[in-house]
Design an enzyme around this catalytic site. Structure first.
Site, PDB file in Angstrom:
ATOM      1  N   GLU A  49       0.608  -1.300   0.049  1.00  0.00           N
ATOM      2  CA  GLU A  49      -0.119  -0.151   0.188  1.00  0.00           C
ATOM      3  C   GLU A  49       1.098   0.970   0.069  1.00  0.00           C
ATOM      4  OE1 GLU A  49      -0.787  -1.649   4.082  1.00  0.00           O
ATOM      5  OE2 GLU A  49      -1.991   0.577   4.453  1.00  0.00           O
ATOM      6  N   LYS A  61       2.775   4.645   1.331  1.00  0.00           N
ATOM      7  CA  LYS A  61       3.002   5.046   2.015  1.00  0.00           C
ATOM      8  C   LYS A  61       2.207   6.519   1.663  1.00  0.00           C
ATOM      9  CE  LYS A  61       6.618   5.829   5.864  1.00  0.00           C
ATOM     10  NZ  LYS A  61       6.916   6.890   5.814  1.00  0.00           N
ATOM     11  N   ASP A  84       2.679  10.695   3.182  1.00  0.00           N
ATOM     12  CA  ASP A  84       3.603  11.163   3.818  1.00  0.00           C
ATOM     13  C   ASP A  84       1.936  12.222   4.215  1.00  0.00           C
ATOM     14  OD1 ASP A  84       6.007  12.526   4.560  1.00  0.00           O
ATOM     15  OD2 ASP A  84       5.809  13.726   2.796  1.00  0.00           O
ATOM     16  N   TYR A 125      -4.883   2.341   8.315  1.00  0.00           N
ATOM     17  CA  TYR A 125      -4.428   1.406   7.877  1.00  0.00           C
ATOM     18  C   TYR A 125      -3.881   0.596   8.498  1.00  0.00           C
ATOM     19  CZ  TYR A 125      -0.722   4.940   9.063  1.00  0.00           C
ATOM     20  OH  TYR A 125       0.195   5.577   9.486  1.00  0.00           O
ATOM     21  N   LYS A 176      10.870   3.131   0.750  1.00  0.00           N
ATOM     22  CA  LYS A 176      10.751   4.034   0.178  1.00  0.00           C
ATOM     23  C   LYS A 176      11.300   4.818  -1.626  1.00  0.00           C
ATOM     24  CE  LYS A 176      10.807   6.642   4.001  1.00  0.00           C
ATOM     25  NZ  LYS A 176      11.590   7.541   4.392  1.00  0.00           N
ATOM     26  N   CYS A 221      36.844  31.346  12.584  1.00  0.00           N
ATOM     27  CA  CYS A 221      35.701  31.047  12.424  1.00  0.00           C
ATOM     28  C   CYS A 221      34.829  32.764  11.888  1.00  0.00           C
ATOM     29  CB  CYS A 221      35.143  31.456  14.173  1.00  0.00           C
ATOM     30  SG  CYS A 221      33.441  32.086  14.270  1.00  0.00           S
ATOM     31  N   CYS A 247      33.900  34.928  15.220  1.00  0.00           N
ATOM     32  CA  CYS A 247      34.868  35.695  15.894  1.00  0.00           C
ATOM     33  C   CYS A 247      36.316  35.493  15.313  1.00  0.00           C
ATOM     34  CB  CYS A 247      34.402  34.970  17.363  1.00  0.00           C
ATOM     35  SG  CYS A 247      35.888  33.644  17.180  1.00  0.00           S
ATOM     36  N   CYS A 258      35.038  26.527  15.581  1.00  0.00           N
ATOM     37  CA  CYS A 258      35.910  27.436  15.396  1.00  0.00           C
ATOM     38  C   CYS A 258      36.220  27.569  17.714  1.00  0.00           C
ATOM     39  CB  CYS A 258      34.800  28.573  16.258  1.00  0.00           C
ATOM     40  SG  CYS A 258      35.271  30.059  17.560  1.00  0.00           S
ATOM     41  N   CYS A 289      33.260  33.368  21.270  1.00  0.00           N
ATOM     42  CA  CYS A 289      32.671  33.850  20.124  1.00  0.00           C
ATOM     43  C   CYS A 289      31.529  33.842  20.112  1.00  0.00           C
ATOM     44  CB  CYS A 289      33.344  32.392  18.724  1.00  0.00           C
ATOM     45  SG  CYS A 289      32.187  32.383  17.782  1.00  0.00           S
TER      46      CYS A 289
HETATM   47  S1  IVH Z   1       1.858   0.921   9.266  1.00  0.00           S
HETATM   48  C1  IVH Z   1       3.440  -0.640  13.341  1.00  0.00           C
HETATM   49  N1  IVH Z   1       0.900   2.043   7.292  1.00  0.00           N
HETATM   50  O1  IVH Z   1       5.031   5.905   8.171  1.00  0.00           O
HETATM   51  C2  IVH Z   1       3.538   0.114  11.837  1.00  0.00           C
HETATM   52  N2  IVH Z   1       2.399   3.586   8.080  1.00  0.00           N
HETATM   53  O2  IVH Z   1       7.816   5.796   8.616  1.00  0.00           O
HETATM   54  C3  IVH Z   1       2.613   1.370  11.708  1.00  0.00           C
HETATM   55  N3  IVH Z   1       2.642   5.801   7.499  1.00  0.00           N
HETATM   56  O3  IVH Z   1       4.380   6.685  11.668  1.00  0.00           O
HETATM   57  C4  IVH Z   1       2.385   2.336  10.722  1.00  0.00           C
HETATM   58  N4  IVH Z   1       1.226   5.480   5.555  1.00  0.00           N
HETATM   59  O4  IVH Z   1       2.894   7.777  10.581  1.00  0.00           O
HETATM   60  C5  IVH Z   1       2.064   2.168   7.916  1.00  0.00           C
HETATM   61  N5  IVH Z   1       0.459   2.687   4.494  1.00  0.00           N
HETATM   62  C6  IVH Z   1       1.199   3.221   5.756  1.00  0.00           C
HETATM   63  C7  IVH Z   1       1.749   4.025   6.474  1.00  0.00           C
HETATM   64  C8  IVH Z   1       2.050   4.085   7.852  1.00  0.00           C
HETATM   65  C9  IVH Z   1       2.049   6.280   6.167  1.00  0.00           C
HETATM   66  C10 IVH Z   1       3.352   6.429   7.842  1.00  0.00           C
HETATM   67  C11 IVH Z   1       3.437   6.477   9.524  1.00  0.00           C
HETATM   68  C12 IVH Z   1       4.166   5.600  10.256  1.00  0.00           C
HETATM   69  C13 IVH Z   1       5.308   6.030   9.410  1.00  0.00           C
HETATM   70  C14 IVH Z   1       6.862   5.372   9.171  1.00  0.00           C
END
Ligand code: IVH
Length: 740
Positions: A121, A123, A125, A228, A316, A419, A422, A437, A443
């Site tokens: 799924e 991630k 942001d 999620y 990522k 520096c 200073c 420095c 400073c």
């Molecule tokens: S699962 C126990 N699923 O990413 C694990 N997290 O970098 C619970 N996040 O703290 C997280 N999308 O805020 C999960 N599809 C997703 C997510 C997700 C974004 C965030 C979440 C987490 C952070 C970690």
């Protein structure tokens, strides 16, 4: 990552990384104002993890590897999460993903053919939120905070239309739903056009909008929520992750439509590519793909490391890039004198954000090398160059490449050896990637940064006296604050002045009185806060707490540090002698005599026994290494710095530390050894469980061992334990303990 550092160099680098990460956490989580990119942050965390793996003894007790975020901000009530809110382990390559799957198979002892399904799924942001429902009514909403304690944002969460206020009759009586609050690109653009301030990106806008003291403001902001995950729950939702998320959707939560299941790494990687291809058109920011083990009974067996589940991985996306001109390189001077180069760029849009500053890290980075001297770029960075700017999801990005074909400047950048604030000499110690420095408190840049640290939230936390006010008072001639003690004489000095603070612009009678009262309130301070506030290099918040607990009160600590001073000098001399011996040995083609060289310096001339005892006592404190110890002792020994410390102490009532509370698990604090075959748990699983219960797991039996778990086939270790009279149990007894 190859690691070629001496333990002392590694300790220094670990301390340095820990500080940078703590600062980045604070900027990102507490201030919603990140100053380094996600990619840089991830790189720092990876380097720290690699060093900690290579030097496990040097891992600080308070390592940021074990922390999720930053402590909650003031202004909101605090919520202790009944189940910790976890972070995710990051992956950057296809190999990381296949390794992840292989590790899980091995942990669960599954053959290569046994089915093992994952969900994939996006991630999101945004920022995570935990929603607690009792009897199907929304009772409380809390941000993640540091993972253990978050902020109570219930009133604000109620204004978000994606979040149901009540749940249908088939929902469990207790249910904590977790997910991500985010803002769409379209809503973000509208808000930035019409709203009160402009946010750097949708994530910051979402965080800033949710964490409003006035929920009416949150209500006016277009926030969304994807569910999620879950925390505490009275009845399981399903047997699988995908089934549980489907139930959340049935209860009325928005769940991500791109979630799917995959049966092997190949399918997972193709799901990743598929989601990445849709990234630009989704209408909201995502920064990767999350993989989770689908079978919830497997998730339960895999469990958690200190901050991340073993059953999930965040893969990522690569960062975003743009080209622009480097107009100037500025040098900023930090609290410990570190000279940090900052790139001033012709403004350019990278991933929807206008960028005009970027970090250049240090002089090696400008020259094209990493801190180990390895080449990281085919050329150096010069003023006037066309540079590639790299950012991933947040504000201050970095310069990642240079277009040499457009270069016009014949001169490489010369990093200052003095520096800029200073004029004192700026030097680089062996093993340090940073030039510093040497002006110390003389400073002005260091002095003002030290003061800002002194009043910061984890230190003295004086209301109405933040970074801005410190800058003002530092430059003030009538009522100056030039060192910490000046803060506590402010009211008294103001009383003697003709031009009173209350008559100044920006101050009225009330705000001046309030400031003096806030200062007065902090005159009584716990020892740990004072130690941290002094801003001694390498001494972070947790090290300060450790020192306070160890010494108990201030006179005991100062006495011990004074006593240890000659030994700290010897420690420095021994390091220098070892460096010289290494060079001599290399030149003569022989093996370096490290231990002998070190011993010779320590023993000749003889050191007073009290010095050695105090030094050993300090460096034997768990997580206080020689590098920190040396920095601490030097700060108290160096006359000018000591005078500043003595003057502030004279103004304070320093409270003694309390003893640490005991952890309640039958094996907390004990050292456990597993030997022989375990049949119901893999070794990794048993070790993880024991550590989660506060025990230390050792590989061999010694007098320090408290408990030996012996499976069939246990040999010499069990025998040795018997000889030493150590308690030995079998796997079933262990399972009974593990179940507590
Ligand atoms: S699962 C126990 N699923 O990413 C694990 N997290 O970098 C619970 N996040 O703290 C997280 N999308 O805020 C999960 N599809 C997703 C997510 C997700 C974004 C965030 C979440 C987490 C952070 C970690």
């Amino acid at each position: 990552m190859t690691i070629d550092l001496t333990p002392d160099e590694a300790a220094a680098r670990i301390a340095d990384l820990a500080t940078q990460i703590a600062q980045a956490n604070e900027d990102y989580h507490a201030k919603d104002a990140p100053r380094i990119s996600d990619a840089d942050y991830d790189a720092l965390k990876r380097e720290l993890a690699a060093l900690e793996a290579a030097f496990p003894d040097l891992k600080p007790a308070d390592s940021p590897s074990d922390l999720v975020g930053a402590a909650p901000a003031e202004g909101f009530g605090k919520v202790v999460h009944r189940q910790r809110m976890m972070s995710l382990e990051n992956a950057f390559s296809d190999n990381d993903v296949t390794d992840f799957v292989a590790r899980i198979r091995s942990f669960l002892n599954l053959s290569a053919e046994a089915p093992l399904r994952f969900t994939t799924e996006p991630k999101i942001d945004g920022l995570s939120l935990s929603l607690r429902y009792e009897n199907r009514a929304l009772l409380q909403a809390a941000t993640r905070g540091d993972g253990t304690v978050g902020e109570n944002v219930t009133a604000n969460a109620r204004t978000i239309s994606d979040i149901p206020k009540t749940l249908p009759a088939d929902a469990p009586a207790i249910l904590e739903v977790r997910g991500e609050v985010y803002m769409t690109h379209a809503d973000f653009a509208r808000l930035n056009e019409t709203g009160p301030r402009s946010f750097a990106n949708p994530r910051n806008a979402a965080a800033g909008s949710l964490r409003q003291i006035d929920p009416a403001i949150t209500a006016s902001r277009p926030l969304r929520f994807f569910a999620y995950a879950w925390g505490e729950i009275s009845v399981p939702l399903a047997e699988t992750q995908s089934g549980a998320v489907a139930r959340l959707a049935d209860f009325g939560f928005a769940t991500n439509p791109l979630m799917q299941t995959c049966d092997d790494p190949r399918q997972m990687l193709s799901a990743w590519t598929g989601i990445e291809q849709q990234r630009a058109t989704l209408g909201y920011d995502i920064d990767g793909v999350v993989y989770k083990v689908d079978d919830l009974s497997y998730q339960a067996r895999l469990g958690f490391r200190s901050t991340t589940p073993r059953w999930a991985l965040a893969h990522k996306f690569p960062a975003e890039l743009a080209w622009t001109r480097l107009e100037a390189i500025d040098i900023q001077v930090g609290r410990t004198g570190a000279l940090s180069p900052v790139a001033r760029l012709a403004p350019v849009t990278v991933g929807g954000v206008v960028v005009s500053n970027a970090t250049l890290h240090n002089e090696d980075y400008i020259a094209g090398r990493d801190s180990n001297g390895a080449q990281i770029r085919d050329t150096d960075i010069r003023v006037g160059d066309w540079v590639q700017v790299y950012r991933a999801g947040d504000v201050i990005p970095k310069v990642s490449a240079v277009d040499q074909s457009r270069r016009t400047n014949p001169d490489p950048y010369r990093f200052p050896d003095h520096c800029p604030a200073c004029g004192a000499e700026a030097i680089r110690e062996p093993g340090d990637s940073v030039r510093r420095c040497t002006g110390g408190l003389a400073c002005p840049a260091q002095a003002v940064e030290k003061l800002k640290h002194f009043v910061s939230r984890a230190a003295f936390d004086i209301e109405g006296l933040g970074a801005k006010q410190i800058e003002m008072f530092f430059a003030d001639d009538i009522l100056p604050i030039r060192e910490p003690a000046d803060i506590f004489t402010l009211a008294e000095r103001d009383g003697r002045n003709l031009a009173r603070l209350k008559n100044r612009d920006g101050f009225g009678e009330r705000s001046a009185e309030k400031l003096f009262a806030a200062i007065e309130e902090r005159r009584s301070v716990p020892l740990a806060r004072l130690i941290f506030a002094l801003g001694i290099r390498h001494v972070g918040e947790v090290a300060a707490a450790t020192l306070a607990r160890h010494y108990g009160d201030l006179p005991a600590m100062i006495g011990a540090l004074d006593a240890a001073a000659p030994a700290a000098e010897r420690h420095i001399a021994a390091d220098e002698a070892v460096t010289a011996e290494r060079a001599a040995a290399a030149a003569q083609g022989r093996r370096a005599r490290i231990a002998e060289t070190r011993d010779a310096v320590w023993s000749d001339p003889p050191l007073p026994a009290a010095a050695r005892i105090a030094w050993d006592d300090l460096t034997n404190i768990n997580s206080i290494g020689a590098v920190l110890a040396q920095s601490l002792v030097t700060a108290f020994h160096q006359p000018a710095e000591r005078a500043v410390i003595d003057r502030v102490i004279a103004q304070l009532d320093v409270r003694s530390a309390e003893a640490a509370p005991a952890q309640d698990s039958p094996i907390a604090g004990q050292t456990v050894v597993f030997t022989g075959t375990l049949e119901k748990m893999t070794r990794a699983e048993a070790k993880a469980r024991a550590e989660a219960m506060g025990a230390k797991v050792a590989g061999s039996v010694s007098a320090k061992t408290d408990l030996v778990v012996a499976g069939p086939g246990a040999g010499s270790k069990a025998k040795k334990a018997e000889e030493l009279g150590i308690r030995i149990i079998d796997e079933d007894e262990w399972l009974a303990i593990a179940a507590t």
